[in-house]
Design an enzyme around this catalytic site. Structure first.
Site, short mmCIF file in Angstrom:
data_model
loop_
_atom_site.label_atom_id
_atom_site.label_comp_id
_atom_site.label_asym_id
_atom_site.label_seq_id
_atom_site.Cartn_x
_atom_site.Cartn_y
_atom_site.Cartn_z
N HIS A 1 0.86 -1.19 0.00
CA HIS A 1 0.00 0.00 0.00
C HIS A 1 0.89 1.23 0.00
O HIS A 1 1.59 1.49 0.98
CB HIS A 1 -0.91 0.00 1.24
CG HIS A 1 -1.86 -1.15 1.26
ND1 HIS A 1 -3.09 -1.11 0.65
CD2 HIS A 1 -1.75 -2.40 1.78
CE1 HIS A 1 -3.71 -2.26 0.81
NE2 HIS A 1 -2.92 -3.08 1.49
N LEU A 2 0.88 1.95 -1.12
CA LEU A 2 1.72 3.16 -1.22
C LEU A 2 0.96 4.42 -0.84
O LEU A 2 1.56 5.48 -0.67
CB LEU A 2 2.30 3.29 -2.64
CG LEU A 2 3.35 2.23 -3.00
CD1 LEU A 2 3.82 2.42 -4.44
CD2 LEU A 2 4.54 2.28 -2.04
N ASN B 1 -6.52 0.83 -3.02
CA ASN B 1 -7.39 1.53 -2.06
C ASN B 1 -6.81 2.90 -1.72
O ASN B 1 -6.52 3.23 -0.58
CB ASN B 1 -7.62 0.69 -0.80
CG ASN B 1 -6.35 0.28 -0.10
OD1 ASN B 1 -5.26 0.33 -0.68
ND2 ASN B 1 -6.46 -0.12 1.15
N HIS C 1 -8.60 -10.56 -1.60
CA HIS C 1 -8.67 -10.41 -0.13
C HIS C 1 -9.90 -11.17 0.32
O HIS C 1 -11.01 -10.85 -0.08
CB HIS C 1 -8.78 -8.92 0.22
CG HIS C 1 -9.04 -8.64 1.67
ND1 HIS C 1 -8.14 -7.98 2.48
CD2 HIS C 1 -10.10 -8.90 2.47
CE1 HIS C 1 -8.64 -7.85 3.71
NE2 HIS C 1 -9.83 -8.40 3.72
N HIS D 1 -2.64 -12.74 1.52
CA HIS D 1 -2.38 -12.93 2.96
C HIS D 1 -3.21 -14.02 3.64
O HIS D 1 -4.04 -13.75 4.50
CB HIS D 1 -2.53 -11.61 3.73
CG HIS D 1 -3.72 -10.76 3.33
ND1 HIS D 1 -5.00 -11.23 3.25
CD2 HIS D 1 -3.78 -9.44 2.99
CE1 HIS D 1 -5.80 -10.25 2.89
NE2 HIS D 1 -5.09 -9.16 2.72
N ASP E 1 2.16 -7.07 2.41
CA ASP E 1 0.98 -6.28 2.83
C ASP E 1 1.46 -5.04 3.59
O ASP E 1 0.88 -4.66 4.62
CB ASP E 1 0.02 -7.11 3.68
CG ASP E 1 -1.33 -6.41 3.83
OD1 ASP E 1 -1.54 -5.33 3.24
OD2 ASP E 1 -2.19 -6.94 4.56
N HIS F 1 0.77 3.56 8.33
CA HIS F 1 -0.25 4.45 8.90
C HIS F 1 0.43 5.56 9.70
O HIS F 1 1.55 5.40 10.18
CB HIS F 1 -1.19 3.68 9.83
CG HIS F 1 -2.12 2.76 9.10
ND1 HIS F 1 -3.10 3.21 8.27
CD2 HIS F 1 -2.19 1.40 9.07
CE1 HIS F 1 -3.75 2.19 7.76
NE2 HIS F 1 -3.21 1.07 8.21
N GLY G 1 -3.09 -2.96 10.04
CA GLY G 1 -1.92 -3.16 9.20
C GLY G 1 -0.62 -2.66 9.77
O GLY G 1 -0.59 -1.83 10.67
#
Lengths: 429, 306
Positions: free
Chosen positions: A62-63, A94, A179, A232, A305, A309, A324
């Site tokens: 997730h970038l 997302n 997912h 995952h 994954d 945050h 996460g």
């Protein structure tokens, strides 16, 4: 610009190679892999005692850009990737706006071209806005270079729509990264439904919430004859379902994250949200099953994954905290420490699960191998370096890791992206 | 000896600490009945109640406990506070900290909320109920009530009946009672109990008759599924007929069984009216004991952090 990597143990599973060789890079591609290359070079890397492997590929990152730049950006996330030994990362959709059309795919590619330290491959959403109601612009995203489709963060609830998506994506040879989570079964759960949840008074997430969708979507994939890649995987039950599906010929592949093979629910310290992730850390029995599945090649891929945050999203009530943890700068050492040192995988198998197998799932023959003419994406690994993980030294904007201070073995000594050295021993050049 | 900053749950209280609280509560109870015994022991202490969830008896009980000891007690009207402007729990806590609050009493719908607050403020934090985790002062007043009537805990059979899986009262009581040597049975319909609670050292069963037969204490819990979508049982009528306690079911129990309930009671659901008001019921006594126990906790925490 010529680069010569001397005397390393070349592990190249795509070509069945595992022996001491030299690798010569010319410009952006691999020119020669042979014993004792004596060609002139602009830079010589002494790889004696180290592994020389295809640049690592992470299918699940997730970038956060566009939309959540305070958590991470394409620039910082790709720097973390280079520091951790990855040369190609796949960016989950997302974002905000959701990556559900070719404009956002193009935006990510453009930003990556300008700022990224490694190759960034955008993943498109399965449905518009990830709302689960109508298909995203799948063909148009494929045309501009989306590498896969995923609704990551949730499942497509409507089974008929998921079936349509699998069938439609097949037309563009786009893999679907799934997912697996039934939202109603997961309910308001926070950690694995088990003794730890009972002790801490947190609501539990049962294994069935994952397994029901694993089962459903493998049936759908088989029904339309399309491949499916399961993200995952966290439970022993899912492993068994995948094993059975493979036996009956379903084109299914699966990934496991370093945290799901390293930590169990018993490691969760009181209300520390750095242990909150989705799927949650499971029981010790599940962790054993994941490691056995990696060994048996039921699970072919290790993916991080990577989920950065902001600190405010973790330093709060556990239920309010985001799911996460970051993973790009800890995946390789954790995999070496837990799986190779732990006796579950050979070095060769580990490299296969972090390069050749992900490349195969992406349908790419120019990465994930050290063939002559392939992209010069190469990772030199020092398997003997021992140290403690230090989140303060990481490039990721997110410092949300449960591994801070953990003693590990193994590090990316040199990450070469497109024939240029991007990072050495965790520091960008 | 009591040397803690916070009271967050019974999970990490020692048997000694629990007994210290119960002994102190004995002294405090006299002060409720006899105003001339009241002193201004906590005159220089400021206390704030922060109730993110509704409550009658717990909040009033804490406020009166503070009053009876001479403390300054304020209520953070959560509904009218900056919480509604999106202020985080930590920021609210730090703000109150700067105003010189000594004790923060928090109720919150999320598990671990009291723990998060305690880690981020200098004041003592008392957990007045967090999510489905703990409600330590309720359990301590229950323990106090049981001790008052039964004089000991060792080998005592305590059955807790009802919505176990969501109950912080059941959990805190399970932690406390097992530490003191009682045998705890959690009983309810299979959809409201969880086998993993056995890891806390208690029995878990759906056999209500068996759970009642040997009990020295029966604690009913409030059933609150009136408006839920995924009802874990078909309805209140079926619940009360299969799992409710009434005069008839009580015939198979011990003569001197104590009937307890943390309140508020759904009369006719978990307990029939004749049981709530019957001779075995100590439900009203529990309320008075609640004030005494909370006085004891305020006193002990304040003394430990002066």
């Amino acid at each position: 610009m010529k680069l010569l990597i001397k005397g390393g143990r070349v592990i190249d599973p795509a070509n069945g190679v595992d022996s001491v060789k030299d690798v010569l890079v010319n410009g952006g591609s691999i020119e020669l892999v042979d014993d004792n290359i004596s060609s002139e070079a602009d830079e010589v890397i002494d790889a004696a005692g180290k592994w020389v492997v295809p640049g690592l590929i992470d299918l699940h990152v997730h970038l956060r850009e566009p939309g959540y730049e305070r958590k991470e950006t394409i620039k910082t996330g790709s720097m973390a990737a280079a520091a951790g030994g990855f040369t190609t990362i796949c960016a989950m959709p997302n974002t905000n706006p959701v990556t559900d059309n070719e404009i956002v795919v193009e935006y990510i590619k453009l930003k990556a071209e300008r700022e990224a330290a490694v190759n960034v491959l955008p993943i498109g959403a399965i449905t518009k806005g990830q709302n689960g109601e109508e298909l995203a612009d799948i063909g148009r995203m494929a045309a501009v270079g989306a590498c896969a489709l995923s609704e990551d963060g949730k499942s497509v609830e409507n089974a008929a729509l998921m079936k349509t998506a699998l069938k439609y994506a097949g037309m563009f040879a786009l893999p679907v990264f799934d997912h697996c989570e039934d939202k109603l079964l997961a309910g308001k759960g926070q950690i694995n439904a088990g003794d730890r949840a009972a002790l801490l008074g947190l609501k539990g997430i049962s294994c069935d919430s994952e397994e029901v969708i694993v089962s459903r979507d493998m049936i759908l994939a088989q029904s339309v004859g399309a491949p499916i890649h399961l993200c995952h995987i966290s439970t022993a039950g899912s492993v068994e379902l995948i094993r059975q599906a493979k036996e009956r010929g379903v084109k299914v592949t699966a990934e496991a994250t370093p945290h799901h093979f390293t930590l169990s629910e018993e490691d969760i310290t009181e209300y520390d949200a750095n242990f909150k992730m989705n799927p949650p850390l499971r029981s010790k029995k599940d962790v054993e099953a994941i490691k056995q599945a990696l060994k048996d090649n039921i699970i072919e891929v290790i993916a991080t994954d990577h989920a950065p945050h902001h600190i405010d999203e973790k330093n709060c009530e556990f239920e309010n905290a985001a799911n996460g943890i970051i993973g790009l700068e800890t995946a390789l050492p954790l995999a070496i420490t837990e799986l190779v040192e732990g006796g579950w995988l050979t070095e060769y198998e580990l490299v296969e699960k972090m390069s050749a197998n992900p490349a195969r799932i992406l349908g790419r023959s120019d990465i994930g191998n050290l063939s002559v003419g392939s992209r010069a994406d190469i990772t030199v690994i020092d398997p003997d370096r021992e140290y403690c993980i230090d989140k303060e030294k990481m490039y990721s904007k997110g410092k949300n890791t449960p591994f801070h201070g953990r003693r590990v073995k193994g590090i990316a000594a040199c990450t070469i992206v497109g024939g240029r050295v991007a990072a050495e021993y965790g520091r960008l050049r | 000896m009591f040397a803690r900053k916070d009271l967050l749950g019974l999970r990490d209280l020692s048997e000694d600490e629990i007994m210290t609280i119960l002994e102190t509560a004995k002294i405090m109870k006299e002060k409720i009945d006899n105003p001339s015994l009241r002193s201004d022991e906590l005159k220089k202490s400021s206390i704030v109640t922060m109730f993110y969830e509704n409550s009658t008896r717990t909040r009033m009980s804490f406020m009166l406990a503070g009053d009876y000891l001479g403390a300054m007690v304020k209520d953070l009207g959560v509904a009218t506070s900056s919480v509604n402007k999106g202020e985080s729990l930590i920021d609210t806590g730090k703000t109150l900290d700067q105003m010189g609050i000594n004790v923060m009493i928090i109720r919150h719908r999320m598990t671990g909320a009291a723990d998060v607050l305690a880690r981020n403020v200098n004041a003592s934090v008392i957990n007045a109920g967090d999510g489905s985790n703990e409600h330590p002062t309720q359990a301590l007043l229950d323990l106090f009530t049981i001790m008052d009537y039964k004089k000991h805990f060792d080998g005592l059979n305590v059955t807790i009946l009802g919505d176990i899986s969501h109950s912080r009262v059941a959990r805190s009581n399970a932690f406390g009672l097992t530490k003191l040597g009682a045998n705890v049975t959690l009983a309810g319909p299979s959809t409201l109990i969880s086998g993993s609670m056995r890891s806390l050292g208690v029995d878990v069963t759906s056999d209500i008759k068996g759970a009642i037969a040997n009990a020295d204490v029966i604690m009913g819990l409030r059933i609150q599924f009136e408006r839920q979508k995924n009802m874990p049982f078909p309805g209140l009528r079926e619940y009360s007929s299969l799992f409710g306690i009434n005069a008839e079911t009580l015939k198979s129990a011990k003569k001197d069984v104590l009937i307890m309930h943390p309140g508020p009671v759904n009369r006719g659901v978990e307990l029939a009216t004749e049981v709530v008001d019957g001779k075995n019921s100590v439900i009203n006594i529990q309320v008075k004991n609640g004030v005494a126990v909370r006085m004891a906790i305020l006193k002990l925490l304040t003394d430990a952090n002066r």
